[in-house]
Motif scaffolding. Structure first.
Motif, PDB file in Angstrom:
ATOM      1  N   THR A 110      31.402  65.038  37.934  1.00  0.00           N
ATOM      2  CA  THR A 110      31.887  63.988  38.816  1.00  0.00           C
ATOM      3  C   THR A 110      31.720  64.445  40.250  1.00  0.00           C
ATOM      4  OG1 THR A 110      34.143  64.806  38.959  1.00  0.00           O
ATOM      5  CG2 THR A 110      33.616  63.406  37.076  1.00  0.00           C
ATOM      6  N   ALA A 111      31.847  63.492  41.171  1.00  0.00           N
ATOM      7  CA  ALA A 111      31.636  63.814  42.574  1.00  0.00           C
ATOM      8  C   ALA A 111      32.652  64.831  43.090  1.00  0.00           C
ATOM      9  CB  ALA A 111      31.698  62.541  43.415  1.00  0.00           C
ATOM     10  N   ALA A 112      33.778  64.980  42.372  1.00  0.00           N
ATOM     11  CA  ALA A 112      34.803  65.916  42.825  1.00  0.00           C
ATOM     12  C   ALA A 112      34.514  67.352  42.410  1.00  0.00           C
ATOM     13  CB  ALA A 112      36.166  65.483  42.281  1.00  0.00           C
ATOM     14  N   ASP A 113      33.629  67.540  41.449  1.00  0.00           N
ATOM     15  CA  ASP A 113      33.316  68.887  40.983  1.00  0.00           C
ATOM     16  C   ASP A 113      32.528  69.645  42.043  1.00  0.00           C
ATOM     17  OD1 ASP A 113      34.480  68.580  38.475  1.00  0.00           O
ATOM     18  OD2 ASP A 113      32.667  67.673  37.655  1.00  0.00           O
ATOM     19  N   GLU A 114      32.828  70.928  42.185  1.00  0.00           N
ATOM     20  CA  GLU A 114      32.041  71.783  43.068  1.00  0.00           C
ATOM     21  C   GLU A 114      31.163  72.662  42.216  1.00  0.00           C
ATOM     22  OE1 GLU A 114      33.425  75.460  45.379  1.00  0.00           O
ATOM     23  OE2 GLU A 114      33.422  73.887  46.904  1.00  0.00           O
ATOM     24  N   VAL A 115      29.865  72.531  42.381  1.00  0.00           N
ATOM     25  CA  VAL A 115      28.912  73.316  41.621  1.00  0.00           C
ATOM     26  C   VAL A 115      28.300  74.353  42.545  1.00  0.00           C
ATOM     27  CG1 VAL A 115      26.817  73.247  40.213  1.00  0.00           C
ATOM     28  CG2 VAL A 115      28.447  71.360  40.111  1.00  0.00           C
ATOM     29  N   VAL A 116      28.366  75.612  42.134  1.00  0.00           N
ATOM     30  CA  VAL A 116      27.836  76.705  42.934  1.00  0.00           C
ATOM     31  C   VAL A 116      26.791  77.442  42.113  1.00  0.00           C
ATOM     32  CG1 VAL A 116      28.380  78.838  44.168  1.00  0.00           C
ATOM     33  CG2 VAL A 116      30.017  76.945  44.180  1.00  0.00           C
ATOM     34  N   SER A 117      25.623  77.618  42.672  1.00  0.00           N
ATOM     35  CA  SER A 117      24.546  78.331  41.993  1.00  0.00           C
ATOM     36  C   SER A 117      24.085  79.470  42.890  1.00  0.00           C
ATOM     37  CB  SER A 117      23.379  77.381  41.693  1.00  0.00           C
ATOM     38  OG  SER A 117      22.362  78.020  40.976  1.00  0.00           O
ATOM     39  N   ARG A 118      24.347  80.698  42.471  1.00  0.00           N
ATOM     40  CA  ARG A 118      23.986  81.899  43.231  1.00  0.00           C
ATOM     41  C   ARG A 118      24.442  81.826  44.690  1.00  0.00           C
ATOM     42  NH1 ARG A 118      21.011  85.740  40.622  1.00  0.00           N
ATOM     43  NH2 ARG A 118      20.404  85.090  38.530  1.00  0.00           N
ATOM     44  N   GLY A 119      25.681  81.447  44.852  1.00  0.00           N
ATOM     45  CA  GLY A 119      26.272  81.416  46.179  1.00  0.00           C
ATOM     46  C   GLY A 119      25.964  80.179  46.988  1.00  0.00           C
ATOM     47  N   VAL A 120      25.159  79.267  46.452  1.00  0.00           N
ATOM     48  CA  VAL A 120      24.818  78.034  47.160  1.00  0.00           C
ATOM     49  C   VAL A 120      25.651  76.892  46.584  1.00  0.00           C
ATOM     50  CG1 VAL A 120      22.999  76.391  47.726  1.00  0.00           C
ATOM     51  CG2 VAL A 120      22.469  78.834  47.583  1.00  0.00           C
ATOM     52  N   THR A 121      26.442  76.259  47.415  1.00  0.00           N
ATOM     53  CA  THR A 121      27.207  75.095  46.977  1.00  0.00           C
ATOM     54  C   THR A 121      26.284  73.882  46.958  1.00  0.00           C
ATOM     55  OG1 THR A 121      29.259  75.976  47.917  1.00  0.00           O
ATOM     56  CG2 THR A 121      29.185  73.616  47.462  1.00  0.00           C
ATOM     57  N   ILE A 122      26.131  73.299  45.789  1.00  0.00           N
ATOM     58  CA  ILE A 122      25.255  72.134  45.641  1.00  0.00           C
ATOM     59  C   ILE A 122      25.988  70.908  46.153  1.00  0.00           C
ATOM     60  CG2 ILE A 122      23.848  70.800  44.035  1.00  0.00           C
ATOM     61  CD1 ILE A 122      23.086  73.799  44.305  1.00  0.00           C
ATOM     62  N   PRO A 123      25.392  70.131  47.054  1.00  0.00           N
ATOM     63  CA  PRO A 123      26.073  68.944  47.582  1.00  0.00           C
ATOM     64  C   PRO A 123      26.532  68.014  46.466  1.00  0.00           C
ATOM     65  CG  PRO A 123      24.101  69.403  48.862  1.00  0.00           C
ATOM     66  CD  PRO A 123      24.070  70.325  47.680  1.00  0.00           C
ATOM     67  N   ALA A 124      27.679  67.380  46.680  1.00  0.00           N
ATOM     68  CA  ALA A 124      28.239  66.483  45.668  1.00  0.00           C
ATOM     69  C   ALA A 124      27.284  65.349  45.312  1.00  0.00           C
ATOM     70  CB  ALA A 124      29.574  65.921  46.159  1.00  0.00           C
ATOM     71  N   PHE A 125      26.361  65.034  46.216  1.00  0.00           N
ATOM     72  CA  PHE A 125      25.366  63.986  45.934  1.00  0.00           C
ATOM     73  C   PHE A 125      24.661  64.247  44.610  1.00  0.00           C
ATOM     74  CE2 PHE A 125      21.145  62.191  45.965  1.00  0.00           C
ATOM     75  CZ  PHE A 125      21.299  60.945  46.552  1.00  0.00           C
ATOM     76  N   TYR A 126      24.451  65.513  44.261  1.00  0.00           N
ATOM     77  CA  TYR A 126      23.650  65.879  43.095  1.00  0.00           C
ATOM     78  C   TYR A 126      24.438  65.838  41.785  1.00  0.00           C
ATOM     79  CZ  TYR A 126      20.006  67.258  46.363  1.00  0.00           C
ATOM     80  OH  TYR A 126      19.031  67.246  47.335  1.00  0.00           O
ATOM     81  N   ASN A 127      25.712  65.492  41.839  1.00  0.00           N
ATOM     82  CA  ASN A 127      26.505  65.347  40.619  1.00  0.00           C
ATOM     83  C   ASN A 127      26.338  63.935  40.076  1.00  0.00           C
ATOM     84  OD1 ASN A 127      27.455  67.916  41.098  1.00  0.00           O
ATOM     85  ND2 ASN A 127      29.468  67.270  41.817  1.00  0.00           N
ATOM     86  N   PRO A 128      25.678  63.757  38.930  1.00  0.00           N
ATOM     87  CA  PRO A 128      25.459  62.404  38.402  1.00  0.00           C
ATOM     88  C   PRO A 128      26.765  61.742  37.984  1.00  0.00           C
ATOM     89  CG  PRO A 128      23.918  63.962  37.425  1.00  0.00           C
ATOM     90  CD  PRO A 128      24.967  64.770  38.137  1.00  0.00           C
ATOM     91  N   PRO A 129      26.818  60.416  38.032  1.00  0.00           N
ATOM     92  CA  PRO A 129      27.988  59.702  37.534  1.00  0.00           C
ATOM     93  C   PRO A 129      28.032  59.750  36.007  1.00  0.00           C
ATOM     94  CG  PRO A 129      26.275  58.142  38.133  1.00  0.00           C
ATOM     95  CD  PRO A 129      25.778  59.498  38.548  1.00  0.00           C
ATOM     96  N   THR A 130      29.144  59.339  35.441  1.00  0.00           N
ATOM     97  CA  THR A 130      29.297  59.392  33.987  1.00  0.00           C
ATOM     98  C   THR A 130      28.465  58.331  33.277  1.00  0.00           C
ATOM     99  OG1 THR A 130      31.282  58.031  34.190  1.00  0.00           O
ATOM    100  CG2 THR A 130      31.586  60.423  34.094  1.00  0.00           C
ATOM    101  N   THR A 131      28.140  57.250  33.959  1.00  0.00           N
ATOM    102  CA  THR A 131      27.288  56.215  33.370  1.00  0.00           C
ATOM    103  C   THR A 131      26.131  55.939  34.320  1.00  0.00           C
ATOM    104  OG1 THR A 131      28.628  54.436  34.352  1.00  0.00           O
ATOM    105  CG2 THR A 131      29.187  55.146  32.106  1.00  0.00           C
TER     106      THR A 131
END
Length: 442
Positions: A30-51
């Motif tokens: 969800t847009a509220a999740d924070e995804v971090v990959s090797r120290g890089v915070t991925i912008p919330a834009f890249y979190n797909p919606p559930t549908t």
């Protein structure tokens, strides 16, 4: 969904060890999740919606994308104005998937015949970590934080196409950028669909100058060459609304069995891990085979590589032999040859069994021993036998002893000619197939 891609930053490192043990099934972030990959915070834009929307190529969301390399001019920013995209596609299992990318509206006028054309660019190998996505490379051409190295080398070809006045849409592919799954590296169907649906998404973007009447070209080298080749093959069945004026396929990995053998022990040996990770996501039934044949080091490598970009893999796994990853010391190539399920899966990834739509320019370096020249040339032969309009271009360069340089040198030396060929097709000039002379060409 590998847990380490969805946890807050503080938990990422402890979750990484669990990656291989978990089933590779995706659950949308969800847009509220924070995804971090090797120290890089991925912008919330890249979190797909559930549908996701029902129709392929439908825009899910968009936002302005700042280009790091941009100059002001009287007519607007050079080379153009970029928009970050997320659009709906369909993966190789027939399931809906969110794909990200970018559309760039050029400032330069199109001087060729007809309306402004659209080029869908399929990136070459960038890695498997979300921070490696090509759309992020437009904003951050060089990213280095001590944990990861990401280089947006596709920016060069993108800018050269924009300078011609062609609009460009870049796909990140399934799972590269979008945080809900792993990138299915070199999965021909996932990649082909992502390329074709990027065209649909760009044509529906408000404010874009391209329309359904705009000629469409495809451009890709290496992984991107395989993606555009597969897209040209699947266009008629998957996207009949996307008529192709021309396709450039450079150094396509058409036969993954041959490519697997060539990459093993090379500078880019890490790509074996990306391939395996992607295969296990595309077909989870292969997981017991991987469990049986990969030792602790092999499983750890797959986990490690799942968040790496090309630079990371070169430093971390360059020249690694897959015999170090297996329980019995056999290479992955030998295990594939002895395992019917793996042979069947890779056989299904073979490009060249369908006739591509529209004219195709296939280029391959004669000294390329990373994505072997022979299997790329075989693709041209296969297409010619099917009556395709093929311009085969062997790029004659001497071997320099490095498989990586042998592979990437043709990318640079042939890029200008490839862009000229494609823009000629987009201007309506007919291609001249050289299938008749292919038997005497290297």
């Amino acid at each position: 969904m590998p847990a380490r891609r969805k946890l807050p930053a503080a938990a990422v490192t402890t979750a990484a060890a669990c990656l291989f043990a978990q089933a590779l099934t995706a659950t949308a972030a969800t847009a509220a999740d924070e995804v971090v990959s090797r120290g890089v915070t991925i912008p919330a834009f890249y979190n797909p919606p559930t549908t996701l929307p029902a129709a392929n190529g439908t825009l899910v969301r968009s936002e302005p994308l700042p280009l790091a390399l941009s100059l002001p001019s009287l007519d607007g920013p050079l080379p153009g104005t970029a928009t970050r995209l997320m659009y709906k596609s369909t993966d190789s299992n027939g399931k809906p998937v969110a794909v990200t990318g970018a559309y760039i509206e050029p400032t330069a006028r199109w001087t060729g015949g007809g309306p402004r054309p659209l080029v869908a660019l399929a990136p070459g190998t960038l890695g498997q970590g979300d921070q490696c996505a090509a759309s992020m490379g437009l904003e951050h051409p060089l990213s280095f934080n001590g944990e990861t190295v990401s280089v947006g080398y596709e920016d060069l070809s993108i800018y050269r196409l924009l300078a011609k006045g062609a609009a460009v849409v870049v796909t990140d592919y399934a799972g590269l950028g979008a945080t809900d799954r792993l990138h299915t590296y070199v999965d021909r169907v996932d990649e082909a669909h992502a390329v074709l649906d990027a065209v649909r998404a760009a044509r529906s973007l408000g404010g874009a100058s391209v329309t359904a009447d705009s000629p469409v070209g495809l451009f890709g080298y290496s992984q991107g060459g395989g993606a555009t080749a597969a897209a040209a093959e699947l266009q008629s069945s998957y996207a009949p609304d996307v008529t192709l004026a021309g396709t450039y396929s450079g150094a396509p990995p058409a036969d993954l069995t041959a490519v697997t053998k060539a990459i093993d022990g090379s500078e880019l040996a890490g790509a074996l891990g990306w391939s395996l990770n992607g295969f296990l996501q595309s077909d989870p039934e292969l997981k017991p085979i991987a469990e049986a044949h990969l030792n602790t080091a092999g499983k750890a490598a797959l986990t490690d590589l799942s968040t790496m970009c090309v630079g990371d893999a070169l430093f971390g796994y360059g020249y690694t032999k897959s015999t170090k990853w297996t329980t019995d010391g056999r290479s992955l190539g030998d295990i594939i040859a002895a395992t019917p399920e793996l042979r069947t899966f890779l056989d299904g990834q073979r490009i060249g069994r369908l006739k591509p739509s529209g004219p195709v320019r296939l280029a391959t370096g004669v000294s390329d021993n990373l994505v072997p020249h022979g299997q790329s040339r075989d693709l041209a032969v296969d297409w010619c036998r099917k009556g395709a309009d093929v311009t085969y271009k062997p790029v004659v360069l001497p071997s320099v002893g490095s498989a990586l340089l042998n592979h990437f040198a043709p990318l640079l030396t042939d890029q200008g000619d490839a862009i000229d060929w494609l823009t000629d097709r987009l201007s309506g000039e007919p291609a001249t197939s050289n299938c008749r002379t292919l038997p005497i060409q290297p």
